[in-house]
Design an enzyme around this catalytic site. Structure first.
Site, mmCIF file in Angstrom:
data_model
loop_
_atom_site.group_PDB
_atom_site.id
_atom_site.type_symbol
_atom_site.label_atom_id
_atom_site.label_comp_id
_atom_site.label_asym_id
_atom_site.label_seq_id
_atom_site.Cartn_x
_atom_site.Cartn_y
_atom_site.Cartn_z
ATOM 1 N N TYR A 53 15.624 1.332 12.106
ATOM 2 C CA TYR A 53 16.850 0.929 10.836
ATOM 3 C C TYR A 53 16.019 -0.778 10.071
ATOM 4 O O TYR A 53 15.020 -0.801 10.728
ATOM 5 C CB TYR A 53 18.259 0.401 11.605
ATOM 6 C CG TYR A 53 19.553 1.177 11.429
ATOM 7 C CD1 TYR A 53 19.802 1.816 10.635
ATOM 8 C CD2 TYR A 53 19.563 1.266 12.739
ATOM 9 C CE1 TYR A 53 20.407 3.456 10.714
ATOM 10 C CE2 TYR A 53 20.323 2.213 13.245
ATOM 11 C CZ TYR A 53 21.244 2.964 12.323
ATOM 12 O OH TYR A 53 22.237 3.634 13.141
ATOM 13 N N GLU A 99 24.613 -1.367 16.141
ATOM 14 C CA GLU A 99 25.497 -3.281 17.426
ATOM 15 C C GLU A 99 24.873 -4.013 16.693
ATOM 16 O O GLU A 99 24.719 -5.350 17.244
ATOM 17 C CB GLU A 99 25.281 -2.669 18.840
ATOM 18 C CG GLU A 99 25.707 -1.700 19.363
ATOM 19 C CD GLU A 99 26.107 -0.241 18.445
ATOM 20 O OE1 GLU A 99 26.554 0.385 17.964
ATOM 21 O OE2 GLU A 99 24.415 -0.007 18.599
ATOM 22 N N ASN A 157 24.877 5.070 5.937
ATOM 23 C CA ASN A 157 24.583 5.199 7.176
ATOM 24 C C ASN A 157 25.669 5.215 7.766
ATOM 25 O O ASN A 157 26.352 5.807 7.333
ATOM 26 C CB ASN A 157 24.084 4.102 8.137
ATOM 27 C CG ASN A 157 23.303 4.567 9.916
ATOM 28 O OD1 ASN A 157 22.993 5.178 9.836
ATOM 29 N ND2 ASN A 157 24.574 3.645 10.358
ATOM 30 N N GLU A 158 25.735 6.520 8.495
ATOM 31 C CA GLU A 158 26.899 7.715 8.716
ATOM 32 C C GLU A 158 28.123 6.967 7.888
ATOM 33 O O GLU A 158 28.890 6.556 8.666
ATOM 34 C CB GLU A 158 27.255 6.320 10.367
ATOM 35 C CG GLU A 158 26.208 7.457 11.405
ATOM 36 C CD GLU A 158 26.290 7.204 12.445
ATOM 37 O OE1 GLU A 158 26.388 7.507 13.974
ATOM 38 O OE2 GLU A 158 27.191 5.270 13.159
ATOM 39 N N GLU A 234 20.515 10.614 16.294
ATOM 40 C CA GLU A 234 21.161 9.664 16.481
ATOM 41 C C GLU A 234 21.782 10.494 18.325
ATOM 42 O O GLU A 234 23.044 11.018 18.405
ATOM 43 C CB GLU A 234 21.686 8.760 16.447
ATOM 44 C CG GLU A 234 21.199 8.149 15.380
ATOM 45 C CD GLU A 234 22.469 6.530 15.198
ATOM 46 O OE1 GLU A 234 23.388 6.378 16.021
ATOM 47 O OE2 GLU A 234 22.687 6.352 14.160
ATOM 48 N N TYR A 301 20.890 -0.208 26.334
ATOM 49 C CA TYR A 301 20.984 0.731 25.994
ATOM 50 C C TYR A 301 20.994 2.139 27.183
ATOM 51 O O TYR A 301 20.969 2.206 27.035
ATOM 52 C CB TYR A 301 20.434 1.450 25.138
ATOM 53 C CG TYR A 301 21.218 2.456 23.750
ATOM 54 C CD1 TYR A 301 22.333 1.599 22.852
ATOM 55 C CD2 TYR A 301 20.995 3.240 23.883
ATOM 56 C CE1 TYR A 301 23.020 2.061 22.959
ATOM 57 C CE2 TYR A 301 21.983 4.628 22.772
ATOM 58 C CZ TYR A 301 22.668 3.284 22.133
ATOM 59 O OH TYR A 301 23.745 4.248 21.965
#
Length: 587
Positions: A53, A99, A157-158, A234, A301
């Site tokens: 990103y 996030e 994005n989404e 993703e 993560y």
């Protein structure tokens, strides 16, 4: 020059089918000195592509002021990937989720009260256009069409998880094209009807995001795109953590099985994340489902590369899947770089201290307001903000209410701690006001803006007002505390550390010597909640509530010789000391 194209439901590269095996590494979550190490490990895992990103709030932290240096030098990151021999996928949408604070949107947008983000709002698009005018010309030379490593670029994005403004999605597409982006464009969304209907664009490759049940997800994608390549943009092989919740893990065997299923189905895959890194400073995001939940400092993560770049069992399992898929032995994949050294530097004692409330006028430029206002109205993006007023007395049996605290408020009456009001637990506090009246101080922490969902528009501080019972309190002095640095703090020697809990915010400072720099981890046993700086660099937040118990301190932030640690502790430290250990503890 080579271009990524689509034919026969597959990606094509130099007239040959290309199955993309990619991993997400966010340049803004890794110190630049380690970019090459992380990319080499991605390559050694058998991957052919890196994805990242781009965070608008990092590149335009103040309106009209742009930053592409240091950890924000995305061009250098892409060139480093090229040097390593990787393709690159860029996702420069104004909004990135991730996030990350406000989903990557700059907080100064919140100063425009009538603005609506992520739609055909004229003011929002004007701000995006100005950002793209700065950003996109830097990316164009990096495109594969110009001999660079960038093979694909994402639109928004989404978006289907947020809206259905197709004029906006098409505007976002044209905003890239007219500035010179001529490589393959794509969208990514969840594998659901509403999300795919809301977020996709005709004649643009559609991809899906998920963590499991790949066949089901790809079947849903096929309902909408019969000729597109199958792509999981993703693959959620781990998950992020919130404060007050357990640390997430997912077995290496499960991840390897799902990954193998996707490869055998002919799908291209991007691991989200391959290497998570760290939410340095105040850049962590938050979620708001049933309640507000802030993301922790570590963005480990549970990904194949740990937060500090170490190889994990998940890395080994994934690498074995790649080797099997390529029909080679693991030993035939590119060689792994040597592990980075770790060191336990031991106990570091804090030798100086400063009471925050006693130094408000020297660490902040106070402003007067009739009512409390959120920090954005004062030009502040991150950190803390203190609201002070005088309350008349006597008063008994009355309670203090905050409308609404974002995100966590510590309340003091004549300097004495009364309690904490939290956004996720908005209790009232009983106050006893003496006859002569009392000074009321409210210390509010911005714990990170919401990065996903309908509550994205997230002002910080006190958003409406403060009242005793039903009576609103007016005439406030407000002290913004962005804490970009701590140079204005005046420290004095710790002569007798108070062991009893006073719950007053204090700065602490200590020094330690380093003969040879190495990665280390700051352990804060006995500390409550706060923020830590190393040599002026904000490592992030800690909280005894967990789950994480250590902060990752990369070696490039240390220097040979004397190093300085500054801590803002909001409540209390049992002992004014920390320990630098050689292993992380994420809970």
């Amino acid at each position: 020059m080579a271009q990524l194209t689509v034919a026969n439901k597959q990606f094509q590269w130099e007239d040959k089918p290309l199955q993309i095996i990619s991993g997400a590494i966010h340049y803004f979550r890794v110190v630049p000195e380690y970019w090459e190490d992380r990319l080499l490990k991605l390559k050694a895992c058998g991957f052919n592509t890196v994805e990242t990103y781009l965070a608008w709030n990092l590149h335009e932290p103040e309106e009209g002021q742009f930053c592409f240096e240091g950890i924000a030098d995305v061009e250098k990151f892409v060139r480093t990937a090229e040097k390593v021999g990787l393709h690159v996928i860029l996702r420069p949408s104004p909004y990135i989720c991730a996030e990350w604070e406000f989903g990557g949107l700059p907080s100064w947008l919140l100063r425009y009260s009538d603005m609506k983000v992520r739609c055909m709002d004229e003011l929002f698009l004007k701000k995006v256009d100005r950002y793209y005018d700065e950003l996109i010309p830097r990316l164009v030379p990096l495109l594969s069409s110009n001999g660079g490593p960038v093979i694909a670029v994402q639109i928004e994005n989404e978006y289907g998880s947020y809206g259905d403004d197709h004029d906006y999605i098409n505007y976002s597409k044209e905003a890239l094209i007219k500035r010179g982006i001529d490589v393959l464009l794509f969208t990514s969304d969840g594998p659901g009807d509403g999300m795919l209907q809301g977020g996709t664009v005709p004649d643009v490759v559609a991809t899906v995001n998920f963590g499991s049940r790949p066949i089901e997800a790809f079947e849903k994608l096929r309902e909408y795109r019969s000729e597109d390549p199958l792509v999981c943009m993703e693959f959620w092989n781990g998950w992020f953590d919130h404060w007050l919740k357990p640390h997430h893990t997912r077995s290496a065997e499960d991840v390897a099985k799902v990954f193998d299923d996707m490869l055998q189905a002919g799908a291209s895959v991007n691991f989200y994340m391959f290497h998570g890194g760290t939410n340095f400073g105040f850049y962590n995001g938050a979620n708001y489902g049933d309640k507000y939940e802030a993301t922790i400092t570590s963005y480990d993560y549970d990904s194949p590369l740990s937060e500090c770049g170490d190889i994990t069992a998940k890395f080994e399992a994934v690498r074995s899947v790649v080797a099997k898929f390529k029909g080679v032995d693991v030993s035939e994949l590119p060689e792994l770089p040597a592990p980075l050294p770790k060191k336990a530097y031991g106990i570091v004692s804090m030798t100086q201290q400063a009471d925050l409330l006693e130094q408000l006028t020297q660490v902040s430029d106070p402003v007067k307001r009739v009512t409390p206002v959120p920090m954005e109205e004062l030009g502040q993006s991150y950190g803390f903000i203190v609201y002070s007023t005088q309350v008349s007395g006597p008063r008994s049996g009355e309670s203090l209410y905050i409308q609404e605290v974002r995100d966590r408020a510590q309340v003091y009456l004549d300097g004495v701690y009364q309690g904490t009001i939290e956004r996720w637990n908005p209790q009232s506090l009983p106050l006893q006001i003496p006859a002569e009246g009392a000074r009321l101080d409210i210390v509010v922490e911005n714990m990170g803006r919401v990065n996903y969902g309908p509550k994205l528009w997230d002002h910080k501080g006190i958003t409406e007002g403060v009242r005793l019972n039903n009576q609103f309190l007016f005439d406030w002095t407000i002290y913004p505390l962005p804490l970009n640095d701590t140079s204005a703090v005046t420290f004095s020697d710790i002569s007798n550390h108070e062991s009893s809990r006073t719950d007053r915010p204090n700065f602490y400072k200590g020094e330690f010597n380093v003969d040879e720099t190495a990665d280390t981890f700051v352990r804060l046993d006995g500390w409550g909640k706060g923020v830590l700086w190393i040599n002026g660099y904000n490592l992030g937040r800690y909280w005894e509530q967990g789950p994480q118990k250590t902060l990752y301190l990369p070696a490039p932030l240390l220097k040979e010789g004397l190093n300085e640690i500054v801590i803002l502790e909001l409540h209390h430290a049992e002992k004014p000391q920390i320990e630098l250990v050689d292993a992380p503890d994420l809970g």
